[in-house]
Write a protein that holds these residues in place. Structure first.
Motif, PDB file in Angstrom:
ATOM      1  N   ASP A  41      59.366  49.397  75.957  1.00 50.74           N
ATOM      2  CA  ASP A  41      59.452  50.834  75.155  1.00 50.74           C
ATOM      3  C   ASP A  41      60.252  50.890  74.002  1.00 50.74           C
ATOM      4  O   ASP A  41      60.061  51.839  73.315  1.00 50.74           O
ATOM      5  CB  ASP A  41      59.652  51.894  76.148  1.00 50.74           C
ATOM      6  N   PHE A  42      61.324  50.046  74.178  1.00 51.92           N
ATOM      7  CA  PHE A  42      62.267  50.256  72.845  1.00 51.92           C
ATOM      8  C   PHE A  42      63.057  48.948  72.937  1.00 51.92           C
ATOM      9  O   PHE A  42      62.929  47.956  73.821  1.00 51.92           O
ATOM     10  CB  PHE A  42      63.210  51.281  73.195  1.00 51.92           C
ATOM     11  N   ALA A  43      63.475  48.855  71.640  1.00 47.52           N
ATOM     12  CA  ALA A  43      64.671  47.390  71.327  1.00 47.52           C
ATOM     13  C   ALA A  43      65.931  47.878  71.137  1.00 47.52           C
ATOM     14  O   ALA A  43      66.296  49.077  70.419  1.00 47.52           O
ATOM     15  CB  ALA A  43      63.681  46.623  70.253  1.00 47.52           C
ATOM     16  N   VAL A  44      66.891  47.178  71.489  1.00 42.73           N
ATOM     17  CA  VAL A  44      68.286  47.270  71.190  1.00 42.73           C
ATOM     18  C   VAL A  44      68.382  45.952  70.311  1.00 42.73           C
ATOM     19  O   VAL A  44      68.341  44.765  71.140  1.00 42.73           O
ATOM     20  CB  VAL A  44      69.113  47.474  72.261  1.00 42.73           C
ATOM     21  N   ASN A  45      69.096  45.939  69.131  1.00 42.58           N
ATOM     22  CA  ASN A  45      69.423  44.839  68.275  1.00 42.58           C
ATOM     23  C   ASN A  45      70.870  44.821  67.793  1.00 42.58           C
ATOM     24  O   ASN A  45      71.443  45.908  67.518  1.00 42.58           O
ATOM     25  CB  ASN A  45      68.494  44.800  67.207  1.00 42.58           C
ATOM     26  N   GLU A  46      71.465  43.653  67.809  1.00 42.72           N
ATOM     27  CA  GLU A  46      72.742  43.358  67.418  1.00 42.72           C
ATOM     28  C   GLU A  46      72.546  42.554  65.967  1.00 42.72           C
ATOM     29  O   GLU A  46      72.155  41.700  65.832  1.00 42.72           O
ATOM     30  CB  GLU A  46      73.673  42.970  68.260  1.00 42.72           C
ATOM     31  N   GLU A  47      73.050  43.277  64.802  1.00 46.67           N
ATOM     32  CA  GLU A  47      73.252  42.556  63.698  1.00 46.67           C
ATOM     33  C   GLU A  47      72.240  41.732  62.748  1.00 46.67           C
ATOM     34  O   GLU A  47      72.328  40.726  62.255  1.00 46.67           O
ATOM     35  CB  GLU A  47      74.629  41.490  63.789  1.00 46.67           C
ATOM     36  N   CYS A  48      71.007  42.636  62.996  1.00 48.17           N
ATOM     37  CA  CYS A  48      69.875  42.049  62.492  1.00 48.17           C
ATOM     38  C   CYS A  48      70.003  41.708  60.792  1.00 48.17           C
ATOM     39  O   CYS A  48      69.493  40.988  60.260  1.00 48.17           O
ATOM     40  CB  CYS A  48      68.542  42.730  62.653  1.00 48.17           C
TER      41      CYS A  48
END
Length: 280
Positions: A214-221
């Motif tokens: 349902d969602f994404a969590v991203n670090e430092e794209c």
């Protein structure tokens, strides 16, 4: 001898009414206030019309500040108390718990439930080890209980961290398909427990997994030049909660907000400090 008729158990309607009222008191803090308030255990909704309007906070360390001006809080389900989640929910905040589904630390409360055979090489977190995600029968009961802890404390969504062991020196011969199957199984497990599933990082599998989460969590794209790979979520009007640890918001917000992400700058310790990007 006269036989007396057996008495039938009678359930008092008033007791039923009282129980129903008690539930309503828990769900709605005051009459007419926050009718949209979601009871604990229900999956968090992510309305598509709000996809580009979220503000969020990611805090895993330090004293929790419930007054942070954010719609969404991503928190540690072990360290966060039910009283804290109740306060946040009274403020109509959406709550995501972070669960490490691909690794275990020796000091995790459930570490003793995972046999040595499923624990591999040193993980990315201090004191952690990667898990053999092919061993579903060994891992599923433990991870299901981690999810139940989230639901019991009032979280409505779960973010799956360390979901990329196949791309790490895990100590196991894991491949892309092993991880894909495992992550999809966990998304289904989360839904079965009334939790909205989210994917943390694992950028190479985003295109394949976006329909399942349902969602994404991203670090430092931005720093890693990977933001375009997260567009399967944004294009489907699913939230992308993004964080950078370096650089200026004056620079990276132009890119990420343009993509439709909810972006913030944080310190790597993930304490209370945050610097959000302005909404479009």
């Amino acid at each position: 001898m006269r036989i007396r008729p057996r008495r039938r158990a009678v359930v008092c309607p008033l007791r039923r009414i009282a129980s129903a009222c008690a539930v309503l008191v828990l769900v709605v803090p005051a009459y007419g206030c926050r009718a949209e308030f979601t009871p604990p255990g229900a999956p968090t909704p992510w309305p598509s019309e709000q996809a580009r309007q979220w503000q969020w906070q990611w805090q895993l360390h330090g004293t929790l500040d419930p007054a942070v001006d954010a719609d969404v809080f991503l928190l540690d389900p072990v360290a966060t108390t039910a009283a804290q989640t109740a306060e946040l929910r009274s403020r109509n905040r959406r709550l995501i718990c972070q669960v490490h589904i691909g690794s275990v630390r020796a000091d995790d409360p459930d570490a003793s439930r995972l046999p040595a055979a499923v624990q591999g090489s040193t993980g990315r977190r201090p004191g952690s080890r990667w898990l053999d995600v092919r061993r579903w029968d060994d891992l599923e009961p433990v991870l299901a209980d981690r999810f139940r802890l989230c639901r019991g404390k009032g979280f409505g969504a779960v973010a799956l961290a360390d979901a990329d062991g196949y791309a790490q020196p895990s100590g196991f011969p894991l491949d892309f398909d092993d991880q894909l199957l495992f992550n999809r199984r966990l998304a289904r497990l989360a839904r079965s427990l009334d939790l909205s599933p989210g994917l943390v990082n694992d950028v190479p599998q985003v295109a394949a997994l976006a329909p399942d989460f349902d969602f994404a969590v991203n670090e430092e794209c931005v720093r890693l030049d990977q933001c375009a790979k997260l567009l399967p979520f944004a294009d489907a009007d699913k939230p992308v909660f993004h964080v950078e640890y370096t650089g200026s918001t004056d620079d990276f917000c132009v890119t990420t907000v343009g993509y439709g992400f909810a972006s913030i700058r944080k310190q790597r310790t993930l304490n209370v400090w945050r610097q959000p990007c302005p909404l479009p």
